[in-house]
Scaffold this active site. Structure first.
Site, mmCIF file in Angstrom:
data_model
loop_
_atom_site.group_PDB
_atom_site.id
_atom_site.type_symbol
_atom_site.label_atom_id
_atom_site.label_comp_id
_atom_site.label_asym_id
_atom_site.label_seq_id
_atom_site.Cartn_x
_atom_site.Cartn_y
_atom_site.Cartn_z
ATOM 1 N N GLU A 286 0.803 -1.213 0.000
ATOM 2 C CA GLU A 286 0.000 0.000 0.000
ATOM 3 C C GLU A 286 0.843 1.273 0.000
ATOM 4 O OE1 GLU A 286 -0.441 -2.527 1.995
ATOM 5 O OE2 GLU A 286 -2.534 -3.188 1.938
ATOM 6 N N ASP A 328 21.933 21.957 -27.028
ATOM 7 C CA ASP A 328 22.090 23.179 -27.797
ATOM 8 C C ASP A 328 23.500 23.704 -27.539
ATOM 9 O OD1 ASP A 328 21.253 25.338 -29.425
ATOM 10 O OD2 ASP A 328 20.925 26.556 -27.643
ATOM 11 N N ASP A 709 6.423 -0.479 7.859
ATOM 12 C CA ASP A 709 7.201 -0.611 6.628
ATOM 13 C C ASP A 709 7.596 0.726 6.025
ATOM 14 O OD1 ASP A 709 7.334 -3.271 6.671
ATOM 15 O OD2 ASP A 709 6.196 -3.644 4.849
#
Length: 863
Positions: A286, A328, A709
């Site tokens: 999640e 460039d 976690d």
């Protein structure tokens, strides 16, 4: 009438076709033309509101699955789980929305390139009007310092010079003429009888009749290209999308298997379904989206401190995959200012810094270059043509102030620079003499030279001396230098004509260029070492571009350089076949730049495009990551993914290093989340197969996934840069995040975590109390995953990295450890009371994965 036709028509033909007289438009004509052509402004694209941006945050595949799981859980009575999931998803969406609002700007700031006011002739009088009101047929009055608000055909030019660098990328001002040009299909920079919106007058004066306004101007065309150029998903976004779908499929299959096994065992339908949903919630990381977003956001903050502002959050990791940098030249690799490099005088070629004022030739050359010159430096302001400014600043290197020198030798006559004559002459009082100084193109002036200056006064020029001058001029030109000859002669009248510009005395040559930035060569070398190919794309001339590219190490062979007109002849397929052999593109248009970027992308490369001008914007948007210079146009910035505030090419190299490190950190954070979740799945499968009680409650799994976690995962994302990453080749864009090596590591580490959790669960079951068993399994899984954060810092052992080099991991561990023990001691989340011996078992088992994995990395991983 197309814009490309106007430069091929005479002034009279253009005036007639646009139905305008030398007295300009009348008020009635202005009103009627506004109805026909509209106003001189650029259309704004539709912008997303905050609500739309917020909704987009819920379109991720994993997020959709979690929303479905939350809704089902709510209907089945597990309100706590549903609320926790939804809170996290909403917080993630808010974070993404805030980042979008802060980072994104409108791509339609092209309108800011337009001048606020313009001078036009209407009803015979010069009037100043808002640039928005300029209309086709208006006569623009142009003077030095004016910004040009519309495209137009030059009808009068008096030494008119215009800087078009924002459109063409060429740093030198263009000499404008009123004459007809008959060639077909010219580049913008070669349409010398046209003026373009967004450019500005550097010298002289003139008039132009407006041929195009608003979206029909060259800037308007670029705006259209900008809208049509497709923004690419970053490699991480592609990998996560692919990974999310595979993960979801695997989770659904596993959940269906467990659901079926439960039904076979005689478990109630609702209980079996709830357990399957809980397992799905446990299996899906999640916190994944939140962790990735947070790590990227922290990365952008750190990069901003190193002068790289990230406008698009996911573009950070793209830098680490870049294999091609299309850069460039002007202002990016070079300093965007003309600078004297070498001189030739007194039969000597000298570097710019080796002149001596005691040498009469040297002093003469410097003084004449300052006198035949209209540019000045006033404090920090530089006024005038870039080439003349280079001469003024060259004099100041030797303490020759132009104001003092010109005061000593008053100018009494002038024949202004003319692009047809390619020379400029001024007359000055020098004692009792009137001296004409003439400077200009070598090929024009040298045939008019009859004498050569020396410390003894001068002598007739010889054939050998002319040959030597031509040889030096050719050498300078082949090196990409712009060469100017300085001559003089005594005159009797301050009134000059072109006839006077003959029988001149040669003093010397001054060679100048827009030099490379000092740090650019090292940046190019670092890119090559990192497996990145730098490619120069510029609107400048081929010889100049090749000279700069060779100095920087971009160009090895002259065959690696081509011009825009050659690209025109190539089909997209032919360009794709040839693109890997080209390192320098000169005289290119915006369309060419997009084709070049697409050709590299079609070859499977991740392309970065750097630039600062309006002409770079479409290619900046087309590339996976566009890098704009901080001093560049707002258009380029808005089309880019990243802005360099210091305009330093070296910052790109640092950013690539950051990008590679951030991607590695995100990969390690994902590995941490998945290996922990894999451990949980294995434990649940074990319990199901052996008909054991559920090892976890749904609230336990959510606590681990969403709280415990996330802390170490964020800390892993803050791992310091690993310099070894810049010695590797860019990551293959086609290689998925979920590759064989990644899956095997997740499986191996997840199995170890599962093993110690199962042991704790079985020990708990041996007490005869299921609540103790689930609590011990929950605590062991939670703590072992916290400890596992140290394993996931890198593929290297922490003993090689340094145990304390990432304090964030320690903070996350200690904080998570404290929260876990608080839950265990307080009895929250339906946990049982444990004795001291059971605590020791949990702590001991949780350290086992750290020991095993670190020993494996230390002895079986390549250093």
């Amino acid at each position: 009438m197309n814009l490309s036709d106007y430069y091929r028509n005479t002034v009279q033909e253009v005036m007639k076709k646009l139905d305008v007289t030398p007295y300009g438009l009348t008020d009635y004509e202005v009103r009627s033309r506004h109805k026909k052509y509209g106003y001189n402004e650029l259309k704004e694209g539709k912008q997303k509101n905050i609500f739309q941006v917020m909704l987009e945050q819920f379109q991720d595949f994993l997020v959709i699955i979690l929303i479905a799981a939350a809704i089902i859980s709510m209907f089945l009575g597990d309100v706590d789980s549903s609320v926790v999931i939804l809170i996290v998803l909403v917080l993630n969406a808010v974070l993404g929305t805030v980042q979008h609002v802060r980072a994104e700007k409108s791509l339609n700031s092209l309108k800011e390139m337009a001048a606020p006011v313009s001078k036009v002739i209407r009803e015979g009088a010069v009037v100043e009007i808002p640039s928005r009101d300029v209309i086709v047929g208006d006569l623009l009055v142009l003077e030095a310092g004016d910004y040009i608000s519309a495209d137009g055909r030059v009808i009068e030019s008096y030494s008119l010079q215009i800087n078009e660098s924002s459109l063409t990328g060429e740093s030198l001002a263009i000499d404008k003429i009123a004459n007809t040009i008959h060639e077909k299909e010219l580049a913008i920079g070669d349409k010398r009888n046209m003026v373009f919106s967004g450019s500005f007058v550097t010298n002289g004066r003139g008039k132009a009749v407006v041929t195009s306004i608003g979206m029909n101007t060259e800037i308007g065309k670029i705006a259209t290209l900008l809208d049509n150029a497709q923004e690419k998903k970053t490699p991480l976004q592609v990998s996560l999308d692919r990974f999310g779908k595979r993960l979801a499929l695997g989770i659904i299959i596993i959940c269906l298997i467990i659901f079926g096994l439960d039904l076979i065992r005689g478990r109630e339908l609702i209980d079996s379904f709830m357990f399957a949903v809980s397992l799905a919630v446990a299996a899906i990381p999640e916190a994944l989206s939140s962790i990735v977003t947070i790590v990227l956001a922290v990365g952008t903050t750190n990069m901003a401190k190193e002068n790289a502002i990230i406008r698009k959050l996911h573009a950070v990791e793209s830098l680490g995959s870049v294999s091609i940098i299309c850069s460039d030249k002007t202002g990016t690799l070079t300093q965007n200012k003309m600078t004297v490099q070498e001189v030739y005088t007194g039969d000597q070629v000298l570097p710019f810094n080796e002149l001596k004022l005691a040498n009469e030739n040297h002093k003469k050359l410097l003084e004449l270059a300052i006198l035949c010159n209209n540019s000045v430096v006033m404090k920090d302001k530089e006024i005038g043509d870039p080439t003349e400014l280079a001469l003024v600043k060259f004099g100041r290197e030797y303490d020759l102030n132009e104001h003092i020198v010109r005061g000593l030798h008053q100018r009494v006559g002038e024949l202004p620079f003319d692009s047809t004559r390619k020379v400029m002459s001024t007359v000055h009082r020098m004692g009792n003499r009137s001296v004409m100084i003439t400077k200009g193109a070598v090929d024009v002036l040298l045939p008019r030279v009859s004498r050569i200056h020396s410390s003894h006064g001068g002598s007739n020029i010889t054939t050998q001396q002319v040959e030597k001058i031509n040889h030096v001029n050719e050498t300078f030109s082949n090196a990409g230098l712009r060469v100017m000859a300085i001559t003089y002669k005594d005159v009797y009248s301050p009134t000059l004509t072109e006839k006077e510009e003959h029988n001149l005395t040669f003093v010397g040559l001054i060679a100048m260029m827009d030099p490379p930035r000092e740090e650019s060569a090292q940046a190019v070398a670092d890119c090559i070492k990192a497996g990145i190919k730098p490619v120069m794309i510029t609107g400048d001339h081929k010889i100049t571009a090749m000279a700069i590219a060779k100095k920087l190490g971009i160009l090895k062979n002259p065959s690696e350089a081509i011009e825009g007109k050659e690209i025109e002849k190539l089909s997209d397929r032919e360009l794709k076949a040839k693109v890997e052999k080209i390192s320098v593109y000169a005289r290119v248009s915006p369309e060419h730049k997009i084709r070049i970027v697409k050709a590299w992308q079609d070859k499977g490369h991740v392309v970065a495009m750097t630039g600062d001008g309006v002409n770079d914007a479409p290619a900046l948007k087309q590339a996976e990551i566009g890098v704009a210079m901080g001093t560049g146009t707002e258009v380029a910035k808005d089309a880019s993914s990243m802005i360099l505030t210091d305009d330093n090419f070296l910052t790109i190299v640092k950013s690539i290093s950051n990008g590679r490190s951030i991607y590695a950190n995100i990969s390690n954070a994902i590995k941490f989340l998945l290996s922990g979740n894999a451990g949980a799945i294995i434990v649940v499968l074990y319990a199901t197969l052996f008909a054991l009680p559920a090892p976890f409650l749904p609230i336990h799994l959510l606590f681990i996934n969403l709280l415990t976690d996330s802390l170490p995962a964020i800390a892993i994302g803050l791992e310091p840069h690993n310099k070894k990453l810049m010695k590797e080749k860019p990551r293959n864009i086609k290689e998925p995040l979920l590759n064989k090596k990644f899956v095997s590591q997740v499986g191996f580490e997840g199995a170890i975590i599962a093993a110690v959790t199962i042991i704790a669960f079985q020990i708990g079951l041996s007490t005869g109390d299921t609540a103790v068993a689930t609590t011990m399994a929950f605590a062991t899984l939670c703590l072992s995953r916290l400890v596992h954060g140290f394993n996931c810092r890198s593929d290297e052992s922490i003993f090689k990295l340094g145990i304390f080099t990432n304090l964030a991991v320690w903070i996350a561990f200690l904080l998570g450890f404290s929260i876990l023990n608080f839950v265990l001691l307080s009895g929250l989340f339906e946990v049982a009371r444990l004795n001291n011996f059971q605590y020791l078992i949990i702590y001991g088992l949780s350290l086992v994965p750290l020991i095993i994995i670190q020993l494996h990395k230390l002895f079986f991983k390549a250093s």
